[in-house]
Scaffold this motif. Structure first.
Motif, PDB file in Angstrom:
ATOM      1  N   GLY A  18       0.804  -1.224   0.000  1.00 43.40           N
ATOM      2  CA  GLY A  18       0.000   0.000   0.000  1.00 43.40           C
ATOM      3  C   GLY A  18       0.836   1.272   0.000  1.00 43.40           C
ATOM      4  O   GLY A  18       0.291   2.383  -0.009  1.00 43.40           O
ATOM      5  N   ASN A  19       2.168   1.133   0.001  1.00 39.35           N
ATOM      6  CA  ASN A  19       3.033   2.314   0.052  1.00 39.35           C
ATOM      7  C   ASN A  19       2.823   3.263  -1.125  1.00 39.35           C
ATOM      8  O   ASN A  19       2.884   4.482  -0.963  1.00 39.35           O
ATOM      9  CB  ASN A  19       4.511   1.901   0.067  1.00 39.35           C
ATOM     10  CG  ASN A  19       4.995   1.509   1.452  1.00 39.35           C
ATOM     11  OD1 ASN A  19       4.216   1.044   2.286  1.00 39.35           O
ATOM     12  ND2 ASN A  19       6.284   1.684   1.700  1.00 39.35           N
ATOM     13  N   VAL A  20       2.599   2.706  -2.306  1.00 42.68           N
ATOM     14  CA  VAL A  20       2.439   3.568  -3.490  1.00 42.68           C
ATOM     15  C   VAL A  20       1.247   4.495  -3.270  1.00 42.68           C
ATOM     16  O   VAL A  20       1.338   5.709  -3.462  1.00 42.68           O
ATOM     17  CB  VAL A  20       2.229   2.716  -4.771  1.00 42.68           C
ATOM     18  CG1 VAL A  20       2.008   3.620  -5.977  1.00 42.68           C
ATOM     19  CG2 VAL A  20       3.415   1.799  -5.003  1.00 42.68           C
ATOM     20  N   TYR A  21       0.137   3.903  -2.845  1.00 42.07           N
ATOM     21  CA  TYR A  21      -1.073   4.695  -2.618  1.00 42.07           C
ATOM     22  C   TYR A  21      -0.846   5.727  -1.506  1.00 42.07           C
ATOM     23  O   TYR A  21      -1.087   6.928  -1.702  1.00 42.07           O
ATOM     24  CB  TYR A  21      -2.230   3.757  -2.250  1.00 42.07           C
ATOM     25  CG  TYR A  21      -3.467   4.494  -1.804  1.00 42.07           C
ATOM     26  CD1 TYR A  21      -4.372   4.992  -2.741  1.00 42.07           C
ATOM     27  CD2 TYR A  21      -3.720   4.721  -0.448  1.00 42.07           C
ATOM     28  CE1 TYR A  21      -5.499   5.679  -2.333  1.00 42.07           C
ATOM     29  CE2 TYR A  21      -4.841   5.412  -0.036  1.00 42.07           C
ATOM     30  CZ  TYR A  21      -5.725   5.893  -0.980  1.00 42.07           C
ATOM     31  OH  TYR A  21      -6.830   6.582  -0.581  1.00 42.07           O
ATOM     32  N   PHE A  22      -0.397   5.268  -0.349  1.00 45.28           N
ATOM     33  CA  PHE A  22      -0.253   6.198   0.781  1.00 45.28           C
ATOM     34  C   PHE A  22       0.810   7.260   0.489  1.00 45.28           C
ATOM     35  O   PHE A  22       0.645   8.429   0.814  1.00 45.28           O
ATOM     36  CB  PHE A  22       0.070   5.434   2.070  1.00 45.28           C
ATOM     37  CG  PHE A  22      -1.111   4.689   2.632  1.00 45.28           C
ATOM     38  CD1 PHE A  22      -2.229   5.373   3.108  1.00 45.28           C
ATOM     39  CD2 PHE A  22      -1.128   3.309   2.676  1.00 45.28           C
ATOM     40  CE1 PHE A  22      -3.334   4.694   3.625  1.00 45.28           C
ATOM     41  CE2 PHE A  22      -2.231   2.613   3.195  1.00 45.28           C
ATOM     42  CZ  PHE A  22      -3.342   3.312   3.664  1.00 45.28           C
TER      43      PHE A  22
END
Ligand SMILES: [Zn+2]
Length: 327
Positions: free
Chosen positions: A122-126
Motif C-alpha cells: 500500500g506504500n504507493v497509494y499512501f
C-alpha cells in the motif's frame, strides 16, 4: 498470473524465494498442496487476496486490521492515524476505508516493519497521498534497488519514489502518536536486513512484523540478509522487553502473548540445532529435508503457507550462508 502483472511489489519477496529455489534445485510446495506446483508465494497471494479484512480493537485508540497481507496496526491521535504496514497493493483502498471507519482520522504516517510486498504494497497509494513513510534504512535500500530477476521474467522491481520511506533510522527512533510513545528498534538482520519492532507504551503492545508468524513456520529471507540466528537473536530481545500482559502483533496470524512468542522461539532454537547437526554431518540440503528434522513440530507449525520442507531449506541455507561468512 498476478506476480507478473504486479511485478514491482512482489519482487523482493520473490527474489528470496527464487534464490532458495535455485539453491535447492527444487520447486517450493506449500503445506497441504502436495501434488500441485503452487509455490509459497502463490499460496500466500491467494490467501491475501481472498481473506476478509477484519478489524480488531487492541486498545482504546489502537486497532489491528488483518487479512490483506501482513497484519496492519492503526494508532489514533487527535487529528491523524499512524499505520504500521500497508498490506498488499490490490487491497489498499479497502484497507484505507476500513482504517477510516475504525479511526475517523486520515492516515498521515506509515511505518513499514520490513520490505516485503505484503507489508509495503500500500506504500504507493499512501505515499502518493502525501503520507510520511518511516522505516529502517535498509528497507529503503531494498525497495529502491531491487535487481533483475530473470528466472521469473521480471526486469524492473523498483518501487516508485513516492512509495519509498522518507524518514529512516539505523538502530532505533521514537515517535509520539496521541498518548502513545512508539519505540522503533532494529536488532540487526533477522527476517530481512531491515526489520523494525515497534513497542507501543503505555498500551503495552509490541508489533514485531514477520520475525514472528503466529502460528506457522516463518519465512527467513536469506537473500535480503535475513538469518535463523538473527531471528532468534531478535526474539530474545523482544522477550526481554515484554511481559505477560503485552499484546504481541505478529506479522501474520492472531494477536499473541509473550508465552506464544517464547514457544515459537524455542521451536526455532530446536530446529536450528537439528539442522546444524545435519550440516555438520556433511548432509546436502536434500538429505537434510529427507531427514525430516521438524517432524514432531509439523502438526503444530507446518500448516501455513511455509511447508516443513521449505522451512528446513531456509534454515539450512541460512546456516550455510553464516558459516561461509564466519570462515
Ligand atoms: Zn516478510
Amino acid at each position: 498470473m498476478r506476480i507478473l502483472r504486479n511485478a514491482r511489489p512482489s519482487l523482493v519477496f520473490i527474489q528470496a524465494l527464487v534464490c532458495a529455489v535455485v539453491i535447492s534445485g527444487t520447486a517450493f510446495r506449500a503445506a497441504g498442496q502436495a501434488g500441485t506446483s503452487k509455490t509459497v508465494i502463490q499460496n500466500a497471494i491467494e490467501q491475501f487476496e481472498s481473506s476478509p479484512l477484519k478489524t480488531t480493537a487492541l486498545d482504546k485508540d489502537i486497532w489491528m486490521l488483518s487479512g490483506d497481507g501482513g497484519n496492519v496496526t492503526a494508532i489514533v491521535a487527535e487529528g491523524s492515524t499512524l499505520l504500521i504496514d500497508s498490506g498488499v497493493d490490490s487491497r489498499v483502498s479497502e484497507l484505507n476505508a476500513a482504517t477510516f471507519k475504525a479511526t475517523w482520522r486520515p492516515v498521515t504516517r506509515l511505518v513499514n516493519t520490513h520490505c516485503h510486498f505484503d507489508h509495503t504494497g500500500g506504500n504507493v497509494y499512501f505515499g502518493s497521498e502525501g503520507v510520511t513513510i518511516i522505516a529502517q534504512e535498509n528497507v529503503k535500500k531494498q525497495l529502491s534497488s531491487v535487481q533483475n530477476v530473470a528466472f521469473v521474467g521480471l526486469r524492473d522491481g523498483r518501487y516508485p519514489t513516492q512509495a519509498l520511506p522518507t524518514v529512516t533510522y539505523s538502530n532505533s527512533m521514537t515517535l509520539n502518536q496521541g498518548g502513545e510513545k512508539l519505540t522503533l528498534v532494529n536488532y540487526g538482520p533477522a527476517h530481512t536486513d531491515g526489520d523494525t519492532v515497534i513497542y507501543i507504551t503505555p498500551a503495552n503492545i509490541a508489533v514485531v512484523g514477520d520475525i514472528f508468524s503466529n502460528h506457522f513456520y516463518p519465512i527467513i529471507d536469506v537473500a535480503s540478509g535475513g538469518s535463523i540466528d538473527g531471528m532468534i537473536h531478535s526474539l530474545d530481545q523482544i522477550l526481554a522487553q515484554t511481559d505477560e500482559q503485552t499484546k504481541i502483533v505478529p506479522g501474520h496470524g492472531p494477536v499473541a502473548t509473550r508465552s506464544d512468542l517464547q514457544e515459537y522461539r524455542d521451536m526455532l532454537v530446536q530446529v536450528r540445532q537439528r539442522v546444524k547437526l545435519l550440516v555438520a554431518a556433511g548432509k546436502t540440503i536434500d538429505e537434510a529435508v529427507a531427514a525430516a528434522p521438524t517432524k514432531d513440530f509439523d502438526a503444530e507449525w507446518g500448516r501455513g503457507y511455509v511447508s516443513p520442507d521449505v522451512f528446513v531449506r531456509m534454515v539450512f541455507t541460512s546456516l550455510i550462508a553464516s558459516s561461509n561468512t564466519n570462515r
